[in-house]
Every structure is written in structure tokens, then in C-alpha cells.
Design a protein around this motif. Structure first.
Motif, PDB file in Angstrom:
ATOM      1  N   GLN A 289       0.853  -1.181   0.000  1.00 53.93           N
ATOM      2  CA  GLN A 289       0.000   0.000   0.000  1.00 53.93           C
ATOM      3  C   GLN A 289       0.892   1.235   0.000  1.00 53.93           C
ATOM      4  O   GLN A 289       1.708   1.424   0.901  1.00 53.93           O
ATOM      5  N   LEU A 290       0.722   2.084  -1.005  1.00 57.06           N
ATOM      6  CA  LEU A 290       1.547   3.281  -1.150  1.00 57.06           C
ATOM      7  C   LEU A 290       0.662   4.487  -1.440  1.00 57.06           C
ATOM      8  O   LEU A 290      -0.468   4.351  -1.918  1.00 57.06           O
ATOM      9  N   ALA A 291       1.212   5.681  -1.156  1.00 60.81           N
ATOM     10  CA  ALA A 291       0.456   6.918  -1.343  1.00 60.81           C
ATOM     11  C   ALA A 291       0.875   7.607  -2.633  1.00 60.81           C
ATOM     12  O   ALA A 291       2.052   7.624  -2.996  1.00 60.81           O
ATOM     13  N   VAL A 292      -0.096   8.200  -3.299  1.00 57.18           N
ATOM     14  CA  VAL A 292       0.165   8.974  -4.515  1.00 57.18           C
ATOM     15  C   VAL A 292       0.603  10.379  -4.102  1.00 57.18           C
ATOM     16  O   VAL A 292      -0.120  11.088  -3.388  1.00 57.18           O
ATOM     17  N   VAL A 293       1.791  10.802  -4.552  1.00 60.48           N
ATOM     18  CA  VAL A 293       2.303  12.120  -4.186  1.00 60.48           C
ATOM     19  C   VAL A 293       2.304  13.093  -5.366  1.00 60.48           C
ATOM     20  O   VAL A 293       2.403  14.304  -5.173  1.00 60.48           O
ATOM     21  N   ASP A 294       2.181  12.589  -6.569  1.00 62.53           N
ATOM     22  CA  ASP A 294       2.151  13.475  -7.736  1.00 62.53           C
ATOM     23  C   ASP A 294       1.418  12.785  -8.881  1.00 62.53           C
ATOM     24  O   ASP A 294       1.792  11.669  -9.280  1.00 62.53           O
ATOM     25  N   VAL A 295       0.386  13.437  -9.408  1.00 65.10           N
ATOM     26  CA  VAL A 295      -0.384  12.901 -10.527  1.00 65.10           C
ATOM     27  C   VAL A 295      -1.260  14.029 -11.075  1.00 65.10           C
ATOM     28  O   VAL A 295      -1.625  14.955 -10.355  1.00 65.10           O
ATOM     29  N   ASP A 296      -1.547  13.968 -12.354  1.00 62.70           N
ATOM     30  CA  ASP A 296      -2.480  14.946 -12.928  1.00 62.70           C
ATOM     31  C   ASP A 296      -3.843  14.782 -12.275  1.00 62.70           C
ATOM     32  O   ASP A 296      -4.273  13.651 -11.988  1.00 62.70           O
ATOM     33  N   PRO A 297      -4.536  15.884 -12.039  1.00 67.34           N
ATOM     34  CA  PRO A 297      -5.833  15.780 -11.359  1.00 67.34           C
ATOM     35  C   PRO A 297      -6.849  15.012 -12.189  1.00 67.34           C
ATOM     36  O   PRO A 297      -6.855  15.077 -13.420  1.00 67.34           O
ATOM     37  N   GLY A 298      -7.718  14.273 -11.482  1.00 68.27           N
ATOM     38  CA  GLY A 298      -8.775  13.546 -12.159  1.00 68.27           C
ATOM     39  C   GLY A 298      -9.922  14.480 -12.501  1.00 68.27           C
ATOM     40  O   GLY A 298     -10.112  15.531 -11.879  1.00 68.27           O
ATOM     41  N   LEU A 299     -10.690  14.094 -13.506  1.00 68.11           N
ATOM     42  CA  LEU A 299     -11.827  14.892 -13.938  1.00 68.11           C
ATOM     43  C   LEU A 299     -13.120  14.105 -13.747  1.00 68.11           C
ATOM     44  O   LEU A 299     -13.111  12.877 -13.700  1.00 68.11           O
ATOM     45  N   LYS A 300     -14.212  14.803 -13.657  1.00 72.14           N
ATOM     46  CA  LYS A 300     -15.502  14.165 -13.488  1.00 72.14           C
ATOM     47  C   LYS A 300     -15.787  13.244 -14.669  1.00 72.14           C
ATOM     48  O   LYS A 300     -15.617  13.624 -15.824  1.00 72.14           O
ATOM     49  N   GLY A 301     -16.198  12.052 -14.376  1.00 72.08           N
ATOM     50  CA  GLY A 301     -16.492  11.092 -15.440  1.00 72.08           C
ATOM     51  C   GLY A 301     -15.324  10.210 -15.810  1.00 72.08           C
ATOM     52  O   GLY A 301     -15.464   9.302 -16.625  1.00 72.08           O
ATOM     53  N   ASP A 302     -14.147  10.473 -15.217  1.00 67.16           N
ATOM     54  CA  ASP A 302     -12.964   9.673 -15.551  1.00 67.16           C
ATOM     55  C   ASP A 302     -13.128   8.209 -15.173  1.00 67.16           C
ATOM     56  O   ASP A 302     -12.511   7.327 -15.762  1.00 67.16           O
ATOM     57  N   THR A 303     -13.962   7.937 -14.156  1.00 62.25           N
ATOM     58  CA  THR A 303     -14.099   6.572 -13.664  1.00 62.25           C
ATOM     59  C   THR A 303     -14.536   5.610 -14.757  1.00 62.25           C
ATOM     60  O   THR A 303     -14.086   4.475 -14.834  1.00 62.25           O
ATOM     61  N   ALA A 304     -15.381   6.078 -15.649  1.00 60.99           N
ATOM     62  CA  ALA A 304     -15.938   5.189 -16.666  1.00 60.99           C
ATOM     63  C   ALA A 304     -15.165   5.213 -17.976  1.00 60.99           C
ATOM     64  O   ALA A 304     -15.464   4.448 -18.879  1.00 60.99           O
ATOM     65  N   SER A 305     -14.182   6.085 -18.097  1.00 62.33           N
ATOM     66  CA  SER A 305     -13.499   6.244 -19.379  1.00 62.33           C
ATOM     67  C   SER A 305     -12.486   5.144 -19.662  1.00 62.33           C
ATOM     68  O   SER A 305     -12.144   4.896 -20.806  1.00 62.33           O
TER      69      SER A 305
END
Length: 234
Positions: A179-195
Motif C-alpha cells: 500500500q503506497l500513497a500517490v504524491v504526484d499525478v495529474d488531477p482527475g476529472l468528473k467522469g474519468d471513472t468510466a473512461s
């Protein structure tokens, strides 16, 4: 006084019988072995077993040319002509080299006495990684070269299995899932879950893995250390 005298005589007789058995017995004597004089002795019996080539399977530890090897693949071959044999693919624990080797069917091979001990990774001291036995508080130190690419999944407080051979650490195993933590990533957008898309994310150990588009900074995720692939949110 009589009881005390009887006890002393019995003890002396027992000691004589024990010493006689050790001196004149034709059977091999197995003795406990300790690998560090700085810690309490945890008895371990040295064992050397001779295997038949027919016993070879994936995960078998063999001692060949004075080095420990782990069998990765094997195949029993019975040709129409000639003697049967076992074709193997093996990895050298010490060098990491992988080779193919064949053994004649029914031949005898020494089993490498490789064993595991669970240690906790506690901290990094310069270029060394320090693992501690939580029962004895004995420390084992590995160099960066010994840890290799596994550093990207290694986190303080993580339990790992150290593999020993001839009193030395020859490898170590990470947990399959970390189990690790995300420290840097582009922000998610609404609706990304289904894409169904993915994006690279940097974790708190420095590792970079592809994660679903809905993952954000601060999320805790589970990663498979064998493949380096994202599994799920924690």
C-alpha cells in the motif's frame, strides 16, 4: 544428604553415557548453528539433502557448482532414443544470472539449504538498508546493490522475507501487495471513472505506476510488486 548424593551419582552417570555416545556413535552428529555472536543463539540444524532429478519442480533450491540456484521452469523429457533427462531453467541467487541446464534422469543433485526469516525494514543508513528481527532486535544490513530495483516498493515498517544460505543473505522477498500513497499525478476529472484510461502517478517511494484517471494526489493505492501494476484503491 542421601538424596543429594544419589542425584550427583545419577548426573555423573548420565554425563558419562552422553559423552560416550558422542564419542563412539557412528551416526552423523547434527549441531545447532548460530550466524551472529552478538545475538542469542537460535538453534538451526545444518542439513544437506541429496535430491533425485525426478524431484525437481518449480521453486526447488539446488546447489550446483558451489552456488545456490532456484528452479524457474522444468520439463521431464523422454526421447524415443537415448536416456531420459530433465531440462531446467534456473536463476542464481547470488549473481541473478539465469541459465538453462539439463540433468540426467535419476541423477543425484544437492539441495541448497536456503531458508527464510521475516525481518522488518526499519530505516536507511547512508547507502545501507537496515532490516530488524522484531524478536531478537538483531539488525541485518543490505547494500543498495543487494536491494536493486526493489527499492521502489520498499517502505519503512514493511515486513520482508530475507533468504539465507551458508549464513549470508542472498536475496529478499517483498510482500506481493503493498500500500503506497500517490504524491504526484495529474488531477482527475468528473467522469474519468468510466473512461477506462490511465495516467502515470508518482508514489511516496519514488515509484511511477500507471493508475486510472480518477486517482488523485493523496490517494492510497495497492500495487502488485511482482508486476508493478496498480491493483485498486486501498
Amino acid at each position: 544428604m542421601a538424596a543429594t548424593a544419589a542425584f550427583n551419582v545419577l548426573s555423573a552417570t548420565s554425563i558419562f553415557r552422553l559423552s560416550s555416545a558422542l564419542q563412539f556413535s557412528s551416526k552423523p552428529l547434527l549441531l545447532p548453528v548460530c550466524f551472529s555472536p552478538r545475538t542469542p543463539c537460535r538453534p538451526r540444524i545444518l542439513r544437506i539433502y541429496a535430491l533425485s532429478s525426478n524431484d525437481i519442480k518449480v521453486g526447488t533450491n539446488l546447489e550446483v557448482d558451489g552456488a545456490p540456484w532456484r528452479v524457474l521452469e522444468f520439463l521431464h523429457v523422454k526421447p524415443g532414443k537415448g536416456a531420459a533427462f530433465v531440462r531446467t531453467k534456473m536463476r542464481n541467487y547470488i549473481t541473478g544470472n539465469t541459465v538453462e541446464k539439463t540433468f540426467r534422469a535419476g541423477s543425484t543433485i544437492d539441495e541448497a539449504d536456503v531458508f527464510k526469516e521475516t525481518k522488518q525494514f526499519t530505516y536507511k543508513d547512508g547507502s545501507q538498508y537496515v532490516f530488524m528481527d522484531l524478536n531478537t532486535f538483531e539488525e541485518t544490513r543490505l547494500n543498495e546493490a543487494d536491494v536493486g530495483g526493489k527499492t521502489k516498493w520498499l517502505k519503512e515498517g514493511m515486513d520482508c522475507n530475507l533468504l539465507f544460505w551458508n549464513g549470508k543473505v542472498i536475496d529478499f522477498e517483498l510482500p506481493i501487495t503493498v500500500q503506497l500513497a500517490v504524491v504526484d499525478v495529474d488531477p482527475g476529472l468528473k467522469g474519468d471513472t468510466a473512461s477506462g484510461g490511465s495516467k502515470p502517478a508518482t508514489l511516496d517511494t519514488g515509484a511511477v505506476v500507471n493508475v486510472p484517471l480518477f486517482i488523485n494526489i493523496g490517494d492510497q493505492i495497492l500495487v502488485d510488486t511482482r508486476t508493478g501494476q496498480y491493483m485498486s484503491r486501498a
